[in-house]
Scaffold this motif. Structure first.
Motif, PDB file in Angstrom:
ATOM      1  N   HIS A  63      16.752  -8.036  42.569  1.00 10.71           N
ATOM      2  CA  HIS A  63      18.162  -8.337  42.307  1.00 10.71           C
ATOM      3  C   HIS A  63      18.369  -8.851  40.880  1.00 10.71           C
ATOM      4  N   HIS A  65      21.446  -8.909  37.591  1.00 10.24           N
ATOM      5  CA  HIS A  65      22.670  -8.528  36.880  1.00 10.24           C
ATOM      6  C   HIS A  65      22.324  -8.730  35.414  1.00 10.24           C
ATOM      7  N   HIS A 249      25.629  -8.252  48.548  1.00  7.87           N
ATOM      8  CA  HIS A 249      25.648  -9.729  48.571  1.00  7.87           C
ATOM      9  C   HIS A 249      26.199 -10.163  49.916  1.00  7.87           C
ATOM     10  N   ASP A 337      18.299 -12.392  39.717  1.00  9.08           N
ATOM     11  CA  ASP A 337      19.754 -12.511  39.818  1.00  9.08           C
ATOM     12  C   ASP A 337      20.443 -12.895  38.508  1.00  9.08           C
TER      13      ASP A 337
HETATM   14 ZN   LIG Z   1      23.969 -11.200  42.606  1.00 14.45          ZN
END
Ligand SMILES: [Zn+2]
Length: 471
Positions: A63, A65, A249, A337
Motif C-alpha cells: 500500500h 500513495h 480502504h 501508505d
Molecule cells: Zn491509503
C-alpha cells in the motif's frame, strides 16, 4: 546466471551452500554446492557469482500513495488544537493544489529508490491522483484527453528505480456516504465510471510496455464509491484479467465506521462482504476497527488484510487486532501508505510492538511452529504481499521471481550469530540499514547499499520540495 549463497532463506526454511540459477528473472534451479557441472566454464554466463551475505526474499509493499512522500513530516505541528486524520487530510489536499504530473514522477522515483534500498522489491501503488492541478483531465498536444497521464508518471518512476509495480487505479466518486458531491480538494481524484474503465484499460496497455508491472483496481473506500460503481469496475477488470488484485480502504477510522452504520445499517466490512463477491484477490487496507465476527468473515472470504503500522500510528487510526487475526489463520501484508516510514523492518517492528503495548506481553506474533517473531513476520508479510499483488513473488523457490535481498554480513555478525535469531535481530535490534544488495526480477538495482540513480533523484526531489513549500 548462477549465484552462490552460503546462507539463504528459502520458502521451506534456512539452507546453506546453494547455487541459484536465474533465467529471465525467474529462479529455475536451486542446487547444492557451487556448481552443477564439472565442465570447464567457457563464458561469463556460466560463471557462478558469490552473494556476499545472507540472502532473504524481498518484501512487497502492499500500500503506497507515492505523492504523500513529499509531505511526510510536514504535518507534525499542531494546527487546529485537536489534530486527527481529518485535519491531516486537509493539509494533504492543500499540498495537492500545486503538484503536477512531472512532480509526481520526481517524487515517486525518489520514493521507489528509497524503498529498494530498505528492502521493498515490489510496490502496490494505490493511485488516486488522476487529473491536473485544476481538476481537469489531462490532454495531449492534439487536445485529446489522456486519462493515464498521472499513471504513466508512476510507471516511468518505477522503471527509473527498477522496482516491481502493481498499479491500482483508484475509483473515487463521492465525498461521503449517500453519494455526496466531491469537495474542492477531491476534484483531482474523480472519474465517471466510463472514464475509470478507460483508465484501467489504458493502464493494461501501458503495463505491456513496462517490464515487471501488472494492473489491479482500487475502489477508494465505501464512502467514495457505491455498490453499482464497484460492480461495474470489478466486471470490467475481470474481463481483462481474472486474477487482477482489488484493494479498498476499509474501517480505518471510527468515524467512517459510524457513518457507514448510519447510512447502510452495517459496518463497512459487514456491508462489503454481504454485497460484493470478495475473494482471495481482494486486499482490505487497514481494517482497523473490526469485530471478531468480521475477522472470521474476512478469513472465510480468503481476502487478505493490508496493515500499515507506522502510518496507522502516525494518523492516530488505531491498532489492527493482529494477534487475534493470525490466530484465525488470517493472511496479511504490510504497506508504507503515507511514507512516514519507508522500511519494512520498522513496519514489522511496530506490528509486534503495538500488540505488546496493548496486551502487556512479549513475542506475541510467533507461533508454535515458528517461534521466531522476526522470521514469522517477514515470511508471512512477504507471502501475503505476493498474494496482494497477484504476483509470483514473496519467497525464494524454483519457479519464483528472483526478488531478493543480500544482507550486509559486516552488520549481521554484530547482532546475530545464528539463523534462529537473525531476522529477530534485524527487525528489533538493527540500528542501521542492513540491506546491502537488492535484486529485482533477476537484475541488480542496489549494490553496496547504493542505487545508481540516487544522487540525481535526491537532487531533483530536494529542488521540488523547495519549490512546493517555499515557492
Ligand atoms: Zn491509503
Amino acid at each position: 546466471m548462477k549465484y552462490y549463497a552460503e546462507n539463504i532463506l528459502l520458502s521451506d526454511g534456512w539452507a546453506t551452500d546453494k547455487t541459484l540459477t536465474i533465467e529471465n528473472g525467474i529462479i529455475t534451479a536451486i542446487t547444492p554446492g557451487k556448481s552443477t557441472s564439472s565442465k570447464k566454464i567457457s563464458s561469463p554466463e556460466e560463471a557462478i557469482i558469490k552473494l556476499s551475505g545472507t540472502v532473504i526474499p524481498g518484501m512487497v509493499n502492499c500500500h503506497s500513495h507515492a505523492f504523500q512522500r513529499a509531505f511526510a513530516g510536514f504535518s507534525e505541528q499542531s494546527s487546529e488544537g485537536q489534530d486527527s486524520f481529518w485535519t491531516w487530510r486537509k493539509v494533504m489536499y492543500k499540498f495537492l493544489r500545486r503538484l503536477d504530473h512531472n512532480d509526481a514522477q520526481i517524487i515517486a522515483s525518489q520514493l521507489y529508490i528509497e524503498m529498494l534500498k530498505k528492502g521493498y522489491t515490489r510496490v502496490a501503488e494505490f493511485h488516486y491522483l488522476h487529473h491536473d492541478v485544476d481538476g481537469k483531465t489531462y490532454t495531449n498536444i492534439d487536445k485529446n484527453t489522456t486519462l493515464a497521464t498521472m499513471a504513466q508518471a508512476i510507471f516511468t518512476a518505477a522503471k527509473h528505480a527498477g522496482i516491481g509495480l502493481t498499479i491500482l487505479p483508484v475509483l473515487y466518486q463521492y465525498a461521503g456516504f449517500g453519494q455526496q458531491n466531491p469537495n474542492e480538494g477531491q476534484k483531482r481524484f474523480i472519474n465517471s465510471t466510463t472514464q475509470f474503465n478507460q483508465l484501467v484499460s489504458d493502464c493494461f496497455t501501458l503495463s505491456k510496455q513496462y517490464q515487471n508491472t501488472n494492473v489491479g483496481i482500487a475502489p477508494h473506500s465505501l464512502r467514495a464509491v457505491d455498490k453499482e460503481s464497484i460492480r461495474i469496475a470489478v466486471q470490467h477488470i475481470r474481463a481483462l484479467d481474472e486474477n487482477a488484485p482489488i484493494h479498498i480502504h476499509i474501517a480505518e477510522q471510527q468515524q467512517e465506521v459510524d457513518d457507514c452504520l448510519t447510512h447502510y445499517k452495517k459496518t463497512p466490512v459487514q456491508w462489503l462482504l454481504e454485497n460484493i463477491a470478495v475473494d482471495k484477490h481482494w486486499c482490505l487496507i487497514h481494517a482497523t476497527h473490526i469485530t471478531e465476527q468480521e475477522q472470521q468473515a474476512i478469513v472465510a472470504s480468503k481476502a487478505i488484510v493490508g496493515i500499515c503500522p507506522t502510518t496507522e500510528a502516525n494518523l492516530g487510526d488505531g491498532i489492527f487486532p493482529t494477534a487475534e487475526f493470525l490466530a484465525l489463520n488470517g493472511t496479511f501484508a504490510i504497506g508504507s501508505d503515507s511514507h512516514i516510514s519507508i522500511s519494512p523492518i520498522e513496519e514489522l517492528r511496530w506490528l509486534e510492538y503495538s500488540q505488546r503495548l496493548q496486551k502487556k506481553q512479549r513475542t506475541i506474533l510467533a507461533t508454535n511452529e515458528q517461534t521466531s517473531v522476526g522470521q514469522n513476520l517477514w515470511q508471512k508479510a512477504a507471502a501475503g504481499g505476493a498474494q496482494s499483488t497477484s504476483t509470483n513473488t514473496g519467497s525464494l523457490a524454483v519457479g519464483k521471481q528472483a526478488d531478493l535481498l543480500v544482507l550486509d554480513d559486516k552488520q549481521t555478525r554484530l547482532f546475530a550469530n545464528s539463523n534462529q535469531h537473525l531476522l529477530d535481530s534485524m527487525i528489533f535490534a538493527s540500528q542501521q540499514n542492513v540491506v546491502k544488495d537488492v535484486m529485482v526480477n533477476g537484475c541488480w538495482v542496489v549494490k553496496n547499499s547504493k542505487h545508481a540513480q540516487e544522487k540525481n533523484s535526491a537532487e531533483n526531489f530536494a529542488k521540488l520540495l523547495t519549490r512546493l513549500f517555499t515557492g
